[in-house]
Design an enzyme around this catalytic site. Structure first.
Site, PDB file in Angstrom:
ATOM      1  N   HIS A  62      44.185 -32.738 117.655  1.00 51.24           N
ATOM      2  CA  HIS A  62      43.272 -31.502 117.445  1.00 51.24           C
ATOM      3  C   HIS A  62      44.169 -30.513 116.499  1.00 51.24           C
ATOM      4  O   HIS A  62      45.258 -30.366 116.418  1.00 51.24           O
ATOM      5  CB  HIS A  62      42.996 -30.762 118.877  1.00 51.24           C
ATOM      6  CG  HIS A  62      42.710 -31.697 119.735  1.00 51.24           C
ATOM      7  ND1 HIS A  62      43.030 -31.896 121.095  1.00 51.24           N
ATOM      8  CD2 HIS A  62      41.477 -32.647 119.877  1.00 51.24           C
ATOM      9  CE1 HIS A  62      42.508 -32.877 121.865  1.00 51.24           C
ATOM     10  NE2 HIS A  62      41.404 -33.370 120.965  1.00 51.24           N
ATOM     11  N   LYS A  72      51.200 -23.502 117.982  1.00 49.43           N
ATOM     12  CA  LYS A  72      51.148 -23.925 119.386  1.00 49.43           C
ATOM     13  C   LYS A  72      52.794 -24.127 119.837  1.00 49.43           C
ATOM     14  O   LYS A  72      53.481 -24.512 119.117  1.00 49.43           O
ATOM     15  CB  LYS A  72      50.479 -25.480 119.685  1.00 49.43           C
ATOM     16  CG  LYS A  72      49.251 -25.276 119.575  1.00 49.43           C
ATOM     17  CD  LYS A  72      48.604 -26.806 119.655  1.00 49.43           C
ATOM     18  CE  LYS A  72      47.130 -26.696 119.558  1.00 49.43           C
ATOM     19  NZ  LYS A  72      46.624 -28.247 119.406  1.00 49.43           N
ATOM     20  N   TYR A 132      50.476 -25.161 126.967  1.00 47.61           N
ATOM     21  CA  TYR A 132      50.395 -25.030 125.739  1.00 47.61           C
ATOM     22  C   TYR A 132      50.436 -22.999 125.396  1.00 47.61           C
ATOM     23  O   TYR A 132      49.622 -22.402 126.123  1.00 47.61           O
ATOM     24  CB  TYR A 132      49.133 -25.166 124.760  1.00 47.61           C
ATOM     25  CG  TYR A 132      48.563 -26.654 124.868  1.00 47.61           C
ATOM     26  CD1 TYR A 132      48.953 -27.160 123.709  1.00 47.61           C
ATOM     27  CD2 TYR A 132      48.232 -27.201 126.053  1.00 47.61           C
ATOM     28  CE1 TYR A 132      48.357 -28.698 123.760  1.00 47.61           C
ATOM     29  CE2 TYR A 132      47.835 -28.449 126.232  1.00 47.61           C
ATOM     30  CZ  TYR A 132      47.933 -29.255 124.826  1.00 47.61           C
ATOM     31  OH  TYR A 132      47.502 -30.493 124.919  1.00 47.61           O
ATOM     32  N   ASP A 168      37.483 -37.594 121.052  1.00 51.95           N
ATOM     33  CA  ASP A 168      38.751 -37.842 120.442  1.00 51.95           C
ATOM     34  C   ASP A 168      38.603 -39.162 119.776  1.00 51.95           C
ATOM     35  O   ASP A 168      39.291 -39.490 118.539  1.00 51.95           O
ATOM     36  CB  ASP A 168      39.927 -37.804 121.286  1.00 51.95           C
ATOM     37  CG  ASP A 168      40.231 -36.219 121.748  1.00 51.95           C
ATOM     38  OD1 ASP A 168      39.894 -35.416 121.233  1.00 51.95           O
ATOM     39  OD2 ASP A 168      41.125 -36.195 122.637  1.00 51.95           O
TER      40      ASP A 168
END
Length: 181
Positions: A62, A72, A132, A168
């Site tokens: 992603h 991130k 995250y 995904d």
């Protein structure tokens, strides 16, 4: 905290040195001052949580496009994962290269992934949990994905894939849909 730059420019493994005694351990999870060399003038705007129940499962790859691209900081807080970053910055000398590292609750390492990278991971144990810290608010219109099995990238996942979401699974291959950040 100790910073180890990966082969991908701007992507770091951040090692935490815990204080350990007979009661257990204490470690700094995030410190803006200590992370200043990596985070710069960005600020954390969201803290996200992910639980993956089945060993071998993959989440990713992603990313968010401009204007809501995000940095991130990824940490595994339960179990063990193989965490992967792919450089999607066309002007980068490491464009389309990937880096993978084991993150675990035990090693307490964190991966800092800058804007312009795709990110994903594979659970190396059942019931893993990831946190995250991100520098941009989620924006559905800026969301993108890279296929986890794209031969042009060639990620070597350590385990056979046991589960992956439909979304995904169907991210495009670069040959079919070049990525525009």
């Amino acid at each position: 905290m100790q910073f180890e730059e990966t082969p991908l420019k701007g992507c770091y493994v951040i090692q935490t040195t815990p204080f350990v005694d007979h009661r257990g351990a204490f470690a700094r999870f995030f410190c803006e001052r200590e992370l200043a060399q990596v985070i710069g003038d960005r600020r954390i705007v969201n803290v996200n949580f992910s639980r993956t129940v089945k060993k071998g499962s993959i989440r990713g790859m992603h990313f968010q496009r401009l204007p809501d691209a995000e940095m991130k900081f990824v940490r595994c807080i339960k179990g063990k994962v193989f965490d992967v970053a792919v450089d999607l910055r066309k002007d980068s000398p490491t464009y389309l290269q990937w880096y993978g590292v084991e993150l675990s609750a035990e090693n307490m390492n964190m991966l800092a992934i800058p804007e312009g990278f795709a990110h994903g991971f594979q659970a190396l144990e059942d019931d893993v949990e990831i946190v995250y810290l991100v520098t941009a608010f989620y924006s559905p219109h800026c969301e993108g994905g890279l296929n986890h099995a794209d031969p042009q990238i060639g990620i070597r996942w350590p385990l056979p894939i046991t589960d992956i979401s439909e979304k995904d699974l169907h991210h495009p291959y670069l040959r079919d849909e070049p990525i525009a950040l």
